[in-house]
Enzyme design. Structure first.
Site, short mmCIF file in Angstrom:
data_model
loop_
_atom_site.label_atom_id
_atom_site.label_comp_id
_atom_site.label_asym_id
_atom_site.label_seq_id
_atom_site.Cartn_x
_atom_site.Cartn_y
_atom_site.Cartn_z
N THR A 186 0.86 -1.17 0.00
CA THR A 186 0.00 0.00 0.00
C THR A 186 0.90 1.23 0.00
O THR A 186 2.08 1.14 0.34
CB THR A 186 -0.89 0.04 1.25
OG1 THR A 186 -0.04 0.10 2.40
CG2 THR A 186 -1.76 -1.20 1.35
N GLU A 331 -5.89 -4.02 -0.64
CA GLU A 331 -6.21 -5.16 0.24
C GLU A 331 -7.34 -6.03 -0.31
O GLU A 331 -7.62 -7.10 0.23
CB GLU A 331 -6.60 -4.65 1.64
CG GLU A 331 -5.43 -4.08 2.44
CD GLU A 331 -5.22 -2.59 2.20
OE1 GLU A 331 -5.62 -2.10 1.13
OE2 GLU A 331 -4.64 -1.92 3.07
N LYS A 438 -15.45 16.31 11.08
CA LYS A 438 -16.43 16.11 12.14
C LYS A 438 -16.82 17.46 12.73
O LYS A 438 -16.04 18.07 13.45
CB LYS A 438 -15.88 15.17 13.21
CG LYS A 438 -16.97 14.34 13.85
CD LYS A 438 -16.41 13.13 14.53
CE LYS A 438 -17.54 12.25 15.05
NZ LYS A 438 -17.06 11.12 15.82
N TRP A 443 -20.67 13.89 11.00
CA TRP A 443 -19.76 13.76 9.87
C TRP A 443 -20.24 14.59 8.68
O TRP A 443 -21.42 14.57 8.33
CB TRP A 443 -19.71 12.30 9.42
CG TRP A 443 -18.87 11.43 10.28
CD1 TRP A 443 -17.89 11.84 11.14
CD2 TRP A 443 -18.92 10.01 10.36
NE1 TRP A 443 -17.33 10.75 11.77
CE2 TRP A 443 -17.93 9.61 11.31
CE3 TRP A 443 -19.67 9.02 9.74
CZ2 TRP A 443 -17.70 8.28 11.63
CZ3 TRP A 443 -19.44 7.69 10.06
CH2 TRP A 443 -18.47 7.32 10.99
P1 ADP Z 1 -3.81 3.78 -1.28
O1 ADP Z 1 -4.53 4.98 -1.86
O2 ADP Z 1 -3.83 3.74 0.20
O3 ADP Z 1 -2.55 3.43 -1.96
P2 ADP Z 1 -5.49 1.98 -2.70
O4 ADP Z 1 -4.97 2.36 -4.01
O5 ADP Z 1 -5.63 0.59 -2.32
O6 ADP Z 1 -4.64 2.53 -1.58
O7 ADP Z 1 -6.79 2.81 -2.47
C1 ADP Z 1 -7.91 2.34 -1.81
C2 ADP Z 1 -8.74 3.49 -1.35
O8 ADP Z 1 -9.03 4.37 -2.42
C3 ADP Z 1 -10.09 3.08 -0.83
O9 ADP Z 1 -10.02 2.65 0.50
C4 ADP Z 1 -10.88 4.36 -0.99
O10 ADP Z 1 -10.64 5.26 0.08
C5 ADP Z 1 -10.31 4.95 -2.23
N1 ADP Z 1 -11.17 4.63 -3.38
C6 ADP Z 1 -11.01 3.66 -4.29
N2 ADP Z 1 -11.98 3.70 -5.21
C7 ADP Z 1 -12.79 4.73 -4.88
C8 ADP Z 1 -13.97 5.31 -5.43
N3 ADP Z 1 -14.52 4.86 -6.54
N4 ADP Z 1 -14.51 6.37 -4.79
C9 ADP Z 1 -13.97 6.87 -3.65
N5 ADP Z 1 -12.86 6.39 -3.10
C10 ADP Z 1 -12.27 5.33 -3.70
#
Ligand code: ADP
Length: 541
Positions: A186, A331, A438, A443
């Site tokens: 990640t 994940e 918040k 929220w």
């Molecule tokens: P990181 O950004 O931590 O590297 P990821 O690429 O795995 O990790 O991103 C996952 C996160 O991206 C999700 O938990 C969510 O917050 C956000 N995300 C993914 N797809 C969407 C979406 N269509 N709309 C809003 N948020 C999204």
């Protein structure tokens, strides 16, 4: 009593064998970092993957070992996807946009044994090499003519030389389908990055699901262009689903600007593509400026962060391209949900249908979801009550790589996202828990506020962040990057919210930035903005 059916393990090598046998003539087209275009077929790719599997053996990288890559989307990277995992070795895709310190930390944590890299990353790898203690071989993804005359990397190997020295006969080994296949970290916006170790079984099941009609909807007549990098969550599974379905693959290399992408879409007849919103903004802006139209593109998968409704409308209304707004995370392999309408939505008016499509969608079979309150109690699917989004399923992480404790709560993975779920099962992500605002104990969904701002013609990018407030604890501050050559004032933007959100959600103030900070997977870095505007004096304070 057990069933009487064959128990063939679900292995990634079977995708390659299927593609070679049943779609052997199908094409893979790559824009190379060398600058030219490379074409060959699934059949030729499979033969080279077998040579590469033999080369791994020669390099003494065996089952259980880890082979890392630092590469853009191209055919050699695809060969690594299949040869490495197929041989029982773990493919570790490193993200070249990470800081060198983070890359060194990750490679060390993973204990990578060999590193394959694009020549464009030679200076980076030369700087990193002395710090990569576990790596015993460095391989440049190039032919002899493109190798550097000299390099500080000890014993630097040439990929094409390695392949040329091997036989293209190789028997893909058969092993337990739960064997690790690939590894992705990640981005580590909070703390050190965490490794997600996928298995052959999770990868194949994810591929079956992601190819379904209400997901990526892939078939042998499709031409697929993953803009999402092969180093970002396995390019959302497209390297697997394309071979599973026999679709032509177009790999864009390092040129991801609007002009380069548009040209490639048109030259190769791309029908389906996937990427994050920031990439599509570049493409749409380019097309608007030049008055261009798509000749072939039918569907676009948008995810990684929320697709602003204005972008959804631009694709659907102006370009007649169907948007699949999807949700997932590293994940979760990543695909979990997509915003495809149900039969019950058939009678909806245009705008109402777009409102449903702007949600993050409903899950595919295999993924189970629920939302909970702070005490872990399950919340109603009423489309109104936001809670912590939890997921489980056979392609969802159980434990991080080399970690002792599992993050699961009662068998569910806490995504860190805040969402509502409606009666039809459509998820709407309102925030990431760490981005939540918040105010007075309630929220405020920052994504909703950003979506409104993105609907203003002068706004190129918008982020809504929490800033401390003496009375309400936190209030929303809107951070805006204006479109070039446009102007819009603070008051105009505040007024723009009238009637679009509950009054008390309206941002208290607006600040303008020249450039939004963007992270290594193309998402806005709100943590950086929060840091920058921590002491911002709100007029309401
Ligand atoms: P990181 O950004 O931590 O590297 P990821 O690429 O795995 O990790 O991103 C996952 C996160 O991206 C999700 O938990 C969510 O917050 C956000 N995300 C993914 N797809 C969407 C979406 N269509 N709309 C809003 N948020 C999204």
């Amino acid at each position: 009593m057990l069933g009487n059916m064959m128990s063939q393990p679900l292995l990634i090598s079977s995708l390659l064998q299927h593609a070679e046998r049943h779609h052997g003539d199908q094409e893979i087209v790559s824009r190379r970092v060398e600058g030219d275009t490379h074409r060959y077929t699934f059949r030729e790719m499979a033969a080279r993957a077998r040579r590469l599997a033999n080369a791994l053996r020669t390099l003494d990288i065996g089952p259980g070992g880890i082979a890392a890559t630092l590469a853009w989307n191209g055919y050699r990277h695809l060969e690594l996807y299949y040869a490495v995992s197929g041989a029982g070795v773990v493919l570790h895709t490193l993200n070249p946009r990470l800081h060198a310190d983070q890359l060194a930390w990750i490679a060390d944590h993973a204990r990578d044994e060999v590193l394959f890299f694009d020549m464009s990353f030679l200076p980076l790898v030369e700087a990193l090499a002395p710090r990569l203690a576990s790596i015993k071989a460095f391989v440049a993804l190039a032919d002899r003519d493109h190798m550097p005359a000299s390099s500080s990397i000890p014993g630097l190997l040439c990929y094409e030389d390695l392949l040329a020295a091997e036989d293209d006969r190789y028997e893909w080994p058969v092993f337990d389908e739960n064997t690790a296949s690939s590894l992705c970290y990640t981005s580590g916006t909070t703390g050190n990055p965490k490794g997600v170790l996928y298995s052959h079984r999770s990868t194949i099941l994810h591929a079956y699901a992601a190819a379904l009609p209400d997901a990526h909807n892939l078939g042998a007549r499709d031409v697929v262009l993953p803009v999402v990098p092969l180093f970002h969550v396995n390019a959302w599974g497209l390297p697997y689903t394309s071979l599973l379905s026999g679709a032509k693959l177009v790999l864009p290399g390092a040129a991801l600007d609007g002009k380069s992408l548009y040209e490639l879409f048109e030259e190769e007849g791309v029908t389906f593509t996937c990427g994050v919103p920031t990439v599509w903004q570049g493409l749409l802006d380019h097309m608007k400026a030049q008055g261009l139209r798509f000749s072939y593109l039918q569907r676009v998968g948008i995810g990684g962060s929320a697709c602003p409704p204005a972008m959804l409308a631009a694709f659907e209304d102006e370009h007649e391209v169907d948007v699949l707004h999807g949700w997932g995370m590293t994940e979760t392999s990543p695909f979990c949900a997509g915003s495809v309408l149900k039969a019950a939505h058939a009678g909806l008016e245009h705008d109402a249908a777009l409102t449903v499509k702007a949600k993050q969608g409903r899950v595919v079979f295999g993924v189970d979801i629920r939302t909970t309150d702070d005490e872990g109690r399950e919340l109603a699917w009423d489309g109104r009550t936001p809670g912590h989004l939890m997921v489980r399923g056979p392609w969802v992480l159980e434990r991080y790589f080399r970690a002792d404790v599992s993050p699961l709560q009662d068998g569910w993975f806490p995504t860190g996202d805040i969402a509502t779920i409606d009666v039809d099962g459509y998820i709407r992500i309102t925030d990431r828990s760490k981005d939540v605002i918040k105010s007075g104990g309630e929220w405020i969904g920052s994504i909703d506020l950003e979506n409104v701002a993105m609907g203003h013609p002068a706004v190129a990018m918008a982020a809504c962040i929490a800033v401390p407030h003496p009375k309400w604890d936190e209030r929303p501050l809107l951070v805006v990057q204006r479109k070039e050559g446009t102007d819009v004032s603070r008051d105009e933007l505040i007024d723009f919210y009238a009637g679009k959100v509950t009054r008390w959600w309206t941002p208290d103030d607006v600040v303008f930035v020249d450039a939004m900070p963007i992270g290594n997977t193309g998402k806005m870095l709100k943590s950086e903005l929060r840091e920058r505007f921590r002491d911002h004096q709100l007029p309401t304070a």
